[in-house]
Structure formats: C-alpha cells, structure tokens
Design a protein around this motif. Structure first.
Motif, PDB file in Angstrom:
ATOM      1  N   ALA A  76     -13.638   6.023  16.217  1.00  0.00           N
ATOM      2  CA  ALA A  76     -14.729   5.217  15.664  1.00  0.00           C
ATOM      3  C   ALA A  76     -16.061   5.670  16.241  1.00  0.00           C
ATOM      4  O   ALA A  76     -17.051   5.848  15.522  1.00  0.00           O
ATOM      5  N   ARG A  77     -16.038   5.890  17.570  1.00  0.00           N
ATOM      6  CA  ARG A  77     -17.256   6.321  18.243  1.00  0.00           C
ATOM      7  C   ARG A  77     -17.660   7.714  17.735  1.00  0.00           C
ATOM      8  O   ARG A  77     -18.848   8.002  17.527  1.00  0.00           O
ATOM      9  N   PHE A  78     -16.668   8.571  17.511  1.00  0.00           N
ATOM     10  CA  PHE A  78     -16.939   9.914  17.010  1.00  0.00           C
ATOM     11  C   PHE A  78     -17.706   9.844  15.689  1.00  0.00           C
ATOM     12  O   PHE A  78     -18.731  10.501  15.509  1.00  0.00           O
ATOM     13  N   PHE A  79     -17.217   9.002  14.769  1.00  0.00           N
ATOM     14  CA  PHE A  79     -17.880   8.938  13.465  1.00  0.00           C
ATOM     15  C   PHE A  79     -19.255   8.282  13.561  1.00  0.00           C
ATOM     16  O   PHE A  79     -20.189   8.655  12.844  1.00  0.00           O
ATOM     17  N   HIS A  80     -19.353   7.328  14.495  1.00  0.00           N
ATOM     18  CA  HIS A  80     -20.659   6.703  14.698  1.00  0.00           C
ATOM     19  C   HIS A  80     -21.671   7.753  15.176  1.00  0.00           C
ATOM     20  O   HIS A  80     -22.795   7.834  14.674  1.00  0.00           O
ATOM     21  N   LEU A  81     -21.239   8.578  16.148  1.00  0.00           N
ATOM     22  CA  LEU A  81     -22.141   9.608  16.687  1.00  0.00           C
ATOM     23  C   LEU A  81     -22.451  10.663  15.627  1.00  0.00           C
ATOM     24  O   LEU A  81     -23.577  11.147  15.518  1.00  0.00           O
ATOM     25  N   LEU A  82     -21.418  10.984  14.842  1.00  0.00           N
ATOM     26  CA  LEU A  82     -21.605  11.997  13.809  1.00  0.00           C
ATOM     27  C   LEU A  82     -22.732  11.584  12.860  1.00  0.00           C
ATOM     28  O   LEU A  82     -23.528  12.394  12.406  1.00  0.00           O
ATOM     29  N   SER A  83     -22.798  10.264  12.600  1.00  0.00           N
ATOM     30  CA  SER A  83     -23.824   9.793  11.668  1.00  0.00           C
ATOM     31  C   SER A  83     -25.214   9.843  12.285  1.00  0.00           C
ATOM     32  O   SER A  83     -26.214   9.780  11.578  1.00  0.00           O
ATOM     33  N   SER A  84     -25.279   9.987  13.629  1.00  0.00           N
ATOM     34  CA  SER A  84     -26.600   9.996  14.243  1.00  0.00           C
ATOM     35  C   SER A  84     -27.127  11.417  14.455  1.00  0.00           C
ATOM     36  O   SER A  84     -28.240  11.598  14.920  1.00  0.00           O
ATOM     37  N   VAL A  85     -26.308  12.436  14.135  1.00  0.00           N
ATOM     38  CA  VAL A  85     -26.791  13.801  14.377  1.00  0.00           C
ATOM     39  C   VAL A  85     -27.377  14.452  13.127  1.00  0.00           C
ATOM     40  O   VAL A  85     -27.813  15.597  13.193  1.00  0.00           O
ATOM     41  N   TRP A  86     -27.422  13.719  12.018  1.00  0.00           N
ATOM     42  CA  TRP A  86     -27.902  14.338  10.775  1.00  0.00           C
ATOM     43  C   TRP A  86     -29.275  15.009  10.886  1.00  0.00           C
ATOM     44  O   TRP A  86     -29.516  16.006  10.223  1.00  0.00           O
ATOM     45  N   PRO A  87     -30.200  14.520  11.723  1.00  0.00           N
ATOM     46  CA  PRO A  87     -31.518  15.172  11.716  1.00  0.00           C
ATOM     47  C   PRO A  87     -31.431  16.649  12.049  1.00  0.00           C
ATOM     48  O   PRO A  87     -32.194  17.464  11.528  1.00  0.00           O
ATOM     49  N   PHE A  88     -30.459  17.005  12.907  1.00  0.00           N
ATOM     50  CA  PHE A  88     -30.421  18.386  13.344  1.00  0.00           C
ATOM     51  C   PHE A  88     -30.082  19.370  12.253  1.00  0.00           C
ATOM     52  O   PHE A  88     -30.837  20.295  12.004  1.00  0.00           O
TER      53      PHE A  88
END
Lengths: 436, 170
Positions: free
Chosen positions: A216-228
C-alpha cells in the motif's frame, strides 16, 4: 621580447593574481588586456574590451544556462526530490546500505532535472543525510555518498558545464548531453555496487533496515513521484525527440518545474524568490568569468602559447591515450585548488589546439573532462561539494569525516574514468545514433 | 550611502530576475506556438540574446561584486597572515576597480556609437540594439563603484569578504 615569452609570462602572472584571491574573471581580463597591449598595442587591447563582452553575452545558446539553473534551483527549493528518495528507500530497504544506494539513485534522477552539481548536492544533503544519520549509518558514508553522487549533476544531462564546453569547443550541446547519459549511469551503478559490497562485509557501516515492504505504501509513494518522469521526459524527451533545441529545453524545463511545484502546492513565494536570486547570482558570476575566458582565449591565440604547448606535448607522444592521461593529470592537480567552471575555462584556451592537433574526438574528451572536473569537486582542499555538504548540515558532521567518506567514491570514479578512456564507445555510441 | 547603494544593486538584481522570468515565458510560448501551430514568436532569439540575457548578466553584476559572490580561489589566501590578507584584498579591489573602469569606458563609447548610427541586428525581425548596449557600461560601471566601496570598507576595517558556499554553482 617575443610574443611567446609574453604569453608565458601572462600565464604565470595569472596564477599570481589568482593567489591574491582576485576573482578569476578579473584576473583573466587584466592579464589578457595588459598582455595584448604589450604584445601589439593599446588599440588592439581596447578592441577586445569593446567587441567581446557584448557578442559573447548575445549568444543564443548561452540562454540555456540561466534556464537550467532556474529549473534546478526550483526543483531543489520545492522538494521535488523527496518522493523519489522515499520510493527508492522502500525498494532498497533489504539491500545492505540501501539508504545510501537510494541516495545515489535519487541524486542521479535529480541530476536529470538540474544542470548543476552544487544544486544536486545541496538538495540531497537536506533530505538524505539526516535520514541516514538517524538510521545509524556511519557519518562518513552518509555524507560521502551525497558529496560524490551530487557530482552526477554535471555528467547527467542537462548540464551547465556541457553548455559552456560546447560553446568554447564549438561542439553540439545536444550531442554532449546525450553522450553523458551512459557514463552517468555507469558512475551511479559502480557507486551502488561498491556500497552494497562494503556494507555487506561491514554491517557496522550501515545497520540493516527493519522496514517491511508494504504494498500500500509502495503505491502511495509511486503516486507521489510523478513530477520526476514528467519533468525528465519533458526536457530530455523533447530534446532527443527533436521537438525543441537544448537551448529551448532550459526554458521549457524551468516552466515545467514551476507548474509542477504549483500543482503540488509546494511553490511558496520564498522558494521562488530564493531560486531566482540564486539563478541571477550564479548566471552573472559565470558570465563574468566567461567574458574573462573569452578575452584570454584571444590573448593566448595571439601569443602562440597553445601552439608551442601542442608541439611540446606531441613531441612526447602523439598517442591519444598518452595525451589524455597528461591532460587528466593536469586536471586532477589543478582541480584540487580551482573550482570546476574556472578550471575548464582557464585551461580550454590553451588545451584545445593540443587536442585538435592530436585529432581527439571533442565529444569524448568533453565527457572525460567533465568526469575529471567532478572528481575535483570532491577532492580536498578545494572540493566545493565537501563544503556545500558541511554547511548544509550546519556542522553536524565534521569536514574530516566527509572527506574520508569520499575516498572510496573517488576510487570508484577513477575506475569509471579508466572505463571511459578505454572504451570511447561508452560516450560516443548514443551520439552516433542521434547523428544518423 | 552604503545602504542606498545596497538598495540600488539589489533593485537591479531584481530587474535581472524579472528578465529571467520573461525570457522563460517568451521562449516557452515560442516553442509551444511553433510545435503546435507552426507560428513562432518573431524575434524570440534576438530579444532573448540581446535584451533578456544582457539584463540578466549585467544588471546584477554590481551586487555580485559587492556581496563577494564572484568566483575566486581562496586556498592560499586562507592561510595568509592578517596583514597579507588585507594587502591582497586592497590590491585586488584596486585592480578590479581599474579594469572595470576600462570596460565601462570602452563599452560606453560603443553604446554611444550604436546610438548615433541607430545600430540594428537583422534576424527574423530588425531589432535596435543600442538600449541593450547601454546596459554594459551601466553594469560594469556600478560594479567598479562596488569595488571602490569595498576599498573604503576595507580601509574602515569593515568586513568585505564572506563565506559563500551554498550559493555557488555546478
């Protein structure tokens, strides 16, 4: 007195003036102005003063410098890197020295959004180092890894050093950018391999993480890296896809960084103001130095010093590798006392004819030069990155610890350098694809 | 005097900052219009090179000099005894003021000449360049004044150097 003698006296006085802590730009201007006045006459000396600055500043390709600086400073000031670091941290949690390797990865990615090693180091030191210290990593590893990986900022495109190198050597900036990709990735992978092996054999350096992988945490973090990916694709994809030139890419990147930061609601007035101030100061001081360098190029050209040096070096050997090794030795020594842009602009006017005389590929040499300058950034006594880290951490880690921490990384850099010199294809393969 | 000068240099730095933002927007818009509608903004290259860039480089120059932000090598200097440090700084500031005065004078003459002949650059559009050329003597001149102010500050025993690590580049 012959022109050549005056030229050599000029080179000698230049180092004398630099020792007085005169700014490199002014020292270059004074030596060139006086040198040309003595060699020819004052009319010629006044001629370079009036003609060169305006035509140099008014060079369209150089507009990329403030733009890439702005992009990097905005990315740094608005915390664009945090998401990437957290994601890599989670992925590498079970690997020995995982946090340190995550820092290498995050630096490498940040480098693709920043044209400057100092900006990369400054940004990552605030995020990654405190985290590693909390996890009881040895302070010299925690700081050494960021000081060294920060230097990826100039090797991985975009890169201010490459823009300047391209202008002074008349090489394609786009080709230089793409040539830096593989060497940058190799540098990062070699760092990570070294960290993993060292930490596996010596767990005291980096205590194992107890964090369990949480989907769950992995997918949450994945959604926060989109700017890169958006920023990197926007800038590098646009250049290599032919939508815009490397020069235009800077402006696109800066605009994208501002848009992304405002979408993430991290664009504060303070962050913006400070990014603009940092960009203005950096641009003005880089150009001031460059105006001096362009005058010095003219002085050197008239004096015949580069030609004499070419003959001397070619008489030792006309083997490309030997010449590159001689130049590398010079850079490593001077790199200990002069910072990267200064060193590059001081030496290119003299070295360029030598390289052309030996028929050395200037894109390949550009990548080697930048790798060498980057090693200079972490070698004491004047390793700018060491001081950037030291001040960003407000003295929490001793300068001596930071220096000893970089030793292993410098050894790895030398390994990378040997690979780059031995296999020119590592630098030249991607540009050759672009040329077709 | 000191505060007024600091305000002036800071103000010019902000104008340079405005130049950065305008250049960014201008080039971005130009690329978007070119890629999607094949309708570039005429004169983007000339305006960026001759106006924005000259403003970005020249206007903050006085502040960069005054705030000790120029790129220099302080390895040996840091190990100098106090009297030698003072002497080096004095020589440096005098030489800086002198060289910058020469730059101001010559680029000033050029600006006047460009104004008289109404110099233009030819690109996709004709652009007059004398206003841009005027920014050179302005920038060099104020930077020379900044160097002279630093001589005075040095003689009065006020701090003239600062440790600037994080603001530096690459």
């Amino acid at each position: 007195m012959s022109m050549l003698t005056i030229g050599w006296i000029g080179v000698g006085s230049l180092f004398g003036l630099l020792a007085l802590r005169m700014s490199i730009g002014i020292a270059l201007m004074i030596v060139s102005f006086v040198g040309i006045a003595v060699m020819l006459n004052t009319t010629a000396a006044f001629g370079i003063v009036s003609a060169l600055p305006f035509s140099f500043i008014g060079n369209w390709s150089l507009t990329a410098i403030p733009m890439f600086l702005l992009m990097g400073f905005i990315a740094a000031n608005t915390g664009l890197t945090n998401g990437v670091f957290n994601l890599l941290k989670l992925l590498l949690a079970r690997v020995p020295g995982g946090l340190a390797s995550a820092s290498v990865g995050a630096c490498g990615l940040f480098a693709a959004a920043s044209g400057s090693s100092i900006a990369t180091t400054a940004a990552m030191s605030r995020i990654a180092v405190p985290e590693m210290l909390r996890a009881k990593y040895h302070p010299s590893l925690a700081t050494g890894v960021v000081a060294a990986s920060g230097t990826l900022g100039s090797l991985i495109p975009p890169s201010i050093l490459m823009v300047l190198y391209g202008i002074f050597t008349e090489q394609s900036i786009g080709q230089l950018f793409i040539a830096g990709v593989i060497p940058g990735v190799i540098s990062a992978l070699i760092y990570i391999a070294m960290i993993t092996v060292r930490c596996a054999f010596n767990p005291e350096l980096a205590p194992r993480s107890v964090e369990v992988f949480d989907t769950a945490r992995f997918f949450h973090l994945l959604s926060s890296v989109w700017p890169f990916p958006v920023l990197i694709m926007g800038v590098l994809g646009g250049i290599f896809g032919g939508f815009f030139t490397p020069t235009e890419a800077g402006a696109i990147g800066a605009t994208l960084a501002i848009l992304i930061a405002s979408l993430r609601r991290s664009l504060t007035w303070e962050a913006m103001r400070s990014a603009i101030r940092q960009t203005v100061v950096a641009t003005s001081s880089i150009f001031f130095l460059s105006i001096g360098a362009i005058m010095f190029t003219r002085f050197m050209g008239l004096s015949g010093v580069p030609g004499a040096l070419t003959d001397a070096m070619l008489s030792v050997s006309d083997d490309k590798i030997v010449i590159i090794l001689m130049v590398a030795g010079l850079f490593v020594i001077l790199g200990m006392v002069i910072d990267s842009i200064g060193l590059m602009l001081l030496t290119l006017p003299v070295l360029l004819p030598v390289l052309e005389g030996a028929d050395i590929n200037l894109i390949w040499f550009g990548i080697i030069t930048i790798k060498l300058l980057e090693i200079g950034l972490v070698t004491p006594p004047v390793g700018l990155n060491l001081y950037v880290l030291h001040s960003a951490l407000a003295g929490k880690v001793k300068l001596g610890d930071i220096m000893s921490g970089t030793t292993w990384f410098i050894a790895m850099d030398l390994l990378t350098l040997i690979l780059l010199i031995a296999f020119p294809a590592l630098s030249l393969f991607l540009p050759s694809l672009m040329a077709n | 005097m000191d505060r007024a000068f600091r305000k002036l240099t800071h103000g010019l730095m902000l104008v340079g900052g405005l130049g950065i933002i305008l250049m960014m927007l201008n080039i971005t818009l130009d690329v978007i219009l070119k890629v999607f509608w094949n309708a570039p903004i005429q004169g983007t290259v000339e305006i960026s090179s001759y106006y924005y860039m000259v403003a970005i480089v020249m206007l903050p120059m006085a502040m960069v000099e005054y705030d000790d932000e120029q790129i220099s090598v302080d390895l040996l200097f840091n190990h100098f005894p106090a009297w030698l440090k003072q002497t080096s700084l004095l020589i440096t500031f005098i030489a800086t003021a002198g060289m910058l005065s020469v730059m101001t004078w010559r680029t000033g003459l050029d600006a006047v000449r460009a104004f008289i002949v109404g110099q233009v650059v030819m690109g996709s559009r004709e652009i007059i360049v004398w206003p841009a050329r005027c920014m050179l003597p302005l920038g060099f001149g104020l930077a020379a004044v900044a160097a002279i102010m630093r001589i005075v500050m040095l003689l009065l025993g006020r701090p003239v150097t600062k440790i600037h690590e994080t603001d530096s580049i690459t």
